[in-house]
Design a protein around this motif. Structure first.
Motif, PDB file in Angstrom:
ATOM      1  N   THR A 108     -15.048  39.269  20.174  1.00  0.00           N
ATOM      2  CA  THR A 108     -14.037  40.321  20.053  1.00  0.00           C
ATOM      3  C   THR A 108     -12.718  39.822  20.632  1.00  0.00           C
ATOM      4  OG1 THR A 108     -15.756  42.021  20.243  1.00  0.00           O
ATOM      5  CG2 THR A 108     -13.493  42.700  20.699  1.00  0.00           C
ATOM      6  N   GLY A 109     -11.629  40.283  20.065  1.00  0.00           N
ATOM      7  CA  GLY A 109     -10.307  39.897  20.550  1.00  0.00           C
ATOM      8  C   GLY A 109     -10.112  40.242  22.014  1.00  0.00           C
ATOM      9  N   PHE A 110      -9.328  39.405  22.704  1.00  0.00           N
ATOM     10  CA  PHE A 110      -9.154  39.560  24.150  1.00  0.00           C
ATOM     11  C   PHE A 110      -7.725  39.168  24.520  1.00  0.00           C
ATOM     12  CE2 PHE A 110      -9.385  38.082  28.539  1.00  0.00           C
ATOM     13  CZ  PHE A 110     -10.161  39.062  29.146  1.00  0.00           C
ATOM     14  N   SER A 111      -7.092  39.982  25.376  1.00  0.00           N
ATOM     15  CA  SER A 111      -5.717  39.696  25.778  1.00  0.00           C
ATOM     16  C   SER A 111      -5.544  39.837  27.284  1.00  0.00           C
ATOM     17  CB  SER A 111      -4.730  40.649  25.082  1.00  0.00           C
ATOM     18  OG  SER A 111      -4.722  40.444  23.687  1.00  0.00           O
ATOM     19  N   ILE A 112      -4.734  38.978  27.846  1.00  0.00           N
ATOM     20  CA  ILE A 112      -4.306  39.112  29.239  1.00  0.00           C
ATOM     21  C   ILE A 112      -2.819  39.454  29.210  1.00  0.00           C
ATOM     22  CG2 ILE A 112      -3.988  37.951  31.450  1.00  0.00           C
ATOM     23  CD1 ILE A 112      -6.359  36.165  30.705  1.00  0.00           C
ATOM     24  N   ILE A 113      -2.462  40.587  29.793  1.00  0.00           N
ATOM     25  CA  ILE A 113      -1.078  41.052  29.775  1.00  0.00           C
ATOM     26  C   ILE A 113      -0.478  40.873  31.159  1.00  0.00           C
ATOM     27  CG2 ILE A 113       0.460  43.017  29.425  1.00  0.00           C
ATOM     28  CD1 ILE A 113      -2.882  43.087  27.745  1.00  0.00           C
ATOM     29  N   LEU A 114       0.507  40.001  31.258  1.00  0.00           N
ATOM     30  CA  LEU A 114       1.216  39.768  32.511  1.00  0.00           C
ATOM     31  C   LEU A 114       2.415  40.704  32.560  1.00  0.00           C
ATOM     32  CD1 LEU A 114       1.206  35.852  32.423  1.00  0.00           C
ATOM     33  CD2 LEU A 114      -0.453  37.363  33.546  1.00  0.00           C
ATOM     34  N   VAL A 115       2.399  41.646  33.500  1.00  0.00           N
ATOM     35  CA  VAL A 115       3.440  42.664  33.590  1.00  0.00           C
ATOM     36  C   VAL A 115       4.415  42.295  34.704  1.00  0.00           C
ATOM     37  CG1 VAL A 115       3.932  45.124  33.872  1.00  0.00           C
ATOM     38  CG2 VAL A 115       1.776  44.389  32.816  1.00  0.00           C
ATOM     39  N   ASP A 120       8.407  44.960  31.702  1.00  0.00           N
ATOM     40  CA  ASP A 120       8.156  44.243  30.454  1.00  0.00           C
ATOM     41  C   ASP A 120       6.963  43.329  30.643  1.00  0.00           C
ATOM     42  OD1 ASP A 120       8.646  43.738  27.797  1.00  0.00           O
ATOM     43  OD2 ASP A 120      10.792  43.470  28.109  1.00  0.00           O
ATOM     44  N   ARG A 121       6.532  42.676  29.561  1.00  0.00           N
ATOM     45  CA  ARG A 121       5.276  41.934  29.670  1.00  0.00           C
ATOM     46  C   ARG A 121       5.267  40.687  28.799  1.00  0.00           C
ATOM     47  NH1 ARG A 121       6.368  44.330  24.858  1.00  0.00           N
ATOM     48  NH2 ARG A 121       4.643  44.270  23.415  1.00  0.00           N
ATOM     49  N   THR A 122       4.377  39.771  29.169  1.00  0.00           N
ATOM     50  CA  THR A 122       4.047  38.598  28.367  1.00  0.00           C
ATOM     51  C   THR A 122       2.550  38.672  28.082  1.00  0.00           C
ATOM     52  OG1 THR A 122       5.794  37.219  29.286  1.00  0.00           O
ATOM     53  CG2 THR A 122       3.903  36.079  28.332  1.00  0.00           C
ATOM     54  N   VAL A 123       2.172  38.490  26.809  1.00  0.00           N
ATOM     55  CA  VAL A 123       0.784  38.662  26.404  1.00  0.00           C
ATOM     56  C   VAL A 123       0.164  37.310  26.051  1.00  0.00           C
ATOM     57  CG1 VAL A 123      -0.793  39.796  24.795  1.00  0.00           C
ATOM     58  CG2 VAL A 123       1.317  40.955  25.506  1.00  0.00           C
ATOM     59  N   LEU A 124      -0.988  37.010  26.658  1.00  0.00           N
ATOM     60  CA  LEU A 124      -1.789  35.840  26.306  1.00  0.00           C
ATOM     61  C   LEU A 124      -2.947  36.356  25.457  1.00  0.00           C
ATOM     62  CD1 LEU A 124      -1.936  34.168  29.843  1.00  0.00           C
ATOM     63  CD2 LEU A 124      -0.188  33.874  28.075  1.00  0.00           C
ATOM     64  N   ALA A 125      -2.935  36.036  24.170  1.00  0.00           N
ATOM     65  CA  ALA A 125      -3.876  36.681  23.239  1.00  0.00           C
ATOM     66  C   ALA A 125      -4.847  35.693  22.608  1.00  0.00           C
ATOM     67  CB  ALA A 125      -3.093  37.394  22.134  1.00  0.00           C
ATOM     68  N   HIS A 126      -6.125  36.076  22.622  1.00  0.00           N
ATOM     69  CA  HIS A 126      -7.151  35.376  21.857  1.00  0.00           C
ATOM     70  C   HIS A 126      -7.567  36.312  20.724  1.00  0.00           C
ATOM     71  CE1 HIS A 126     -10.601  33.046  20.655  1.00  0.00           C
ATOM     72  NE2 HIS A 126     -11.422  34.047  20.917  1.00  0.00           N
ATOM     73  N   ARG A 127      -7.257  35.953  19.481  1.00  0.00           N
ATOM     74  CA  ARG A 127      -7.445  36.860  18.352  1.00  0.00           C
ATOM     75  C   ARG A 127      -8.915  37.132  18.055  1.00  0.00           C
ATOM     76  NH1 ARG A 127      -2.728  39.306  18.460  1.00  0.00           N
ATOM     77  NH2 ARG A 127      -0.974  37.872  18.278  1.00  0.00           N
ATOM     78  N   GLY A 128      -9.769  36.146  18.231  1.00  0.00           N
ATOM     79  CA  GLY A 128     -11.196  36.352  17.991  1.00  0.00           C
ATOM     80  C   GLY A 128     -11.488  36.842  16.585  1.00  0.00           C
ATOM     81  N   ALA A 129     -12.383  37.830  16.467  1.00  0.00           N
ATOM     82  CA  ALA A 129     -12.799  38.350  15.158  1.00  0.00           C
ATOM     83  C   ALA A 129     -11.656  38.980  14.387  1.00  0.00           C
ATOM     84  CB  ALA A 129     -13.921  39.377  15.356  1.00  0.00           C
ATOM     85  N   ASN A 130     -10.585  39.385  15.080  1.00  0.00           N
ATOM     86  CA  ASN A 130      -9.440  40.001  14.406  1.00  0.00           C
ATOM     87  C   ASN A 130      -8.858  39.117  13.305  1.00  0.00           C
ATOM     88  OD1 ASN A 130      -9.305  42.375  16.046  1.00  0.00           O
ATOM     89  ND2 ASN A 130      -8.431  41.133  17.683  1.00  0.00           N
ATOM     90  N   ALA A 131      -8.980  37.814  13.462  1.00  0.00           N
ATOM     91  CA  ALA A 131      -8.343  36.876  12.533  1.00  0.00           C
ATOM     92  C   ALA A 131      -9.193  36.572  11.304  1.00  0.00           C
ATOM     93  CB  ALA A 131      -8.021  35.566  13.255  1.00  0.00           C
TER      94      ALA A 131
END
Length: 349
Positions: A108-115, A120-131
């Motif tokens: 499953t997709g997983f994200s780490i959001i640095l706030v 505001d934020r920077t997102v580290l995203a692993h798309r996983g099954a979403n892609a």
């Protein structure tokens, strides 16, 4: 029969806030960029931490359900423990989970959001099954039995189904709202122009609009202010280029500067609704889905839809999570009545 069915991504979002993060500005001749930075090689303390569900399709489906619409979603979940967690949470929110796709070989997709301390934020995203959503996996019969289809940004190979969904909605006379991401837009104006012609509503931010139209918003070198009284001519050109000769309502979001909307006759300028910003993640999903929902409920009253969308988006910004802070239509109306100065400006073009 559904009121809305959403299509797009689902993720587990982990929010991390650290007050020691620095915002570094790098200036070049043609542009200015900002970066969130941490001391290299150091162990950094975090000020806050939380886990929430996220992803465009999940965020918007949850909002539609909160607004009182019969809602389902088409997402692809991985072969892991998050699969059942997400399904359970969606079902508890009143969302039909029968159209969810299960993957046997992806996570499953997983994200780490640095706030940042600014919200505001920077997102580290692993798309996983979403892609990896495939056309054969999509329940087109469910789409046919929905009054609206809302397509959030699709990633990776999943973008291959966008034109199929758009064509299906056009043939079956289903209202289509598209909030396309950069992956689809990078395919070029010729590809996306065909998609635009099938859309009832299209929403994108200013940077995405530039990517499609190739129109840059030039920096104003005069004292003239482009706001409620006057809209920047490059924004006008963007709106007209995106709409073309199609019967589409075009919405361009511009961060703290608000939102522009064009229906072929008028340009609507809506400022942001005042809010204490905790995190901007999910604000765009809240805006676009509330706009579509209000358009449906209030018989295409664009001014009301823009106000409602801005208020709900501001409410989400005041919370730590993309699905926290959603308001009902009654709650939105009460906040609007408490701020009678909040107005939408219209310009005939």
């Amino acid at each position: 029969m559904y009121d809305f069915i959403t299509i797009g991504s689902a993720t587990q979002d982990v929010f991390v806030q650290s007050d020691v993060a620095s915002i570094v500005t790098v200036s070049q001749m043609a542009k200015k960029s900002e970066f969130m930075s941490f001391p290299y090689g150091a162990k950094t303390e975090i000020a806050d931490f939380s886990k929430n569900l996220g992803g465009g399709a999940v965020n918007t489906a949850t909002n539609f359900a909160s607004l009182g619409f019969k809602t389902s979603t088409i997402i692809k979940l991985g072969n892991d423990e998050l699969n059942n967690i997400i399904k359970l949470k969606l079902a508890q929110s009143g969302i039909d989970i029968m159209n969810i796709i299960d993957s046997k070989k992806h996570l499953t997709g997983f994200s780490i959001i640095l706030v940042s301390f600014q919200g505001d934020r920077t997102v580290l995203a692993h798309r996983g099954a979403n892609a990896y959503v495939q056309e054969k996996e999509v329940n087109f019969e469910a789409i046919k039995n929905s009054r609206w289809v809302y397509v959030s940004p699709l990633s990776g190979d999943s973008n291959k189904i966008l034109d199929k969904i758009a064509n299906f909605c056009e043939v079956n006379k289903i209202n289509l709202c598209i909030n396309a991401g950069t992956t689809a837009l990078k395919k070029g104006a010729k590809y996306f122009s065909k998609i635009l012609k099938t859309a009832t509503i299209v929403v994108m931010n200013k940077e995405e609009a530039t990517l499609v139209t190739k129109i840059e918003v030039r920096q104003d070198t005069k004292d003239e202010k482009f706001s409620r009284e006057k809209i920047h001519p490059d924004i006008v050109a963007m709106l007209k280029a995106l709409r073309g000769d199609a019967d589409t309502v075009v919405v361009i979001t511009d961060g703290k500067h608000g939102v522009y909307c064009y229906d072929g006759e008028k340009i609507y300028i809506c400022p942001i609704f005042p809010a204490l910003v905790v995190s901007t993640l999910g604000a765009g999903d809240a805006f676009s889905s509330t706009f579509c929902g209000a358009i449906d409920k209030y018989n295409w009253d664009i001014e009301k839809a823009l106000k409602y969308a801005s208020i709900n988006s501001a409410s989400v910004c005041g919370h730590f999570g993309a699905q926290e802070g959603f308001l009902t239509f009654d709650e939105i109306e009460r906040r609007l009545k408490n701020d009678p100065a909040f107005k939408v400006t219209t310009i005939c073009v």
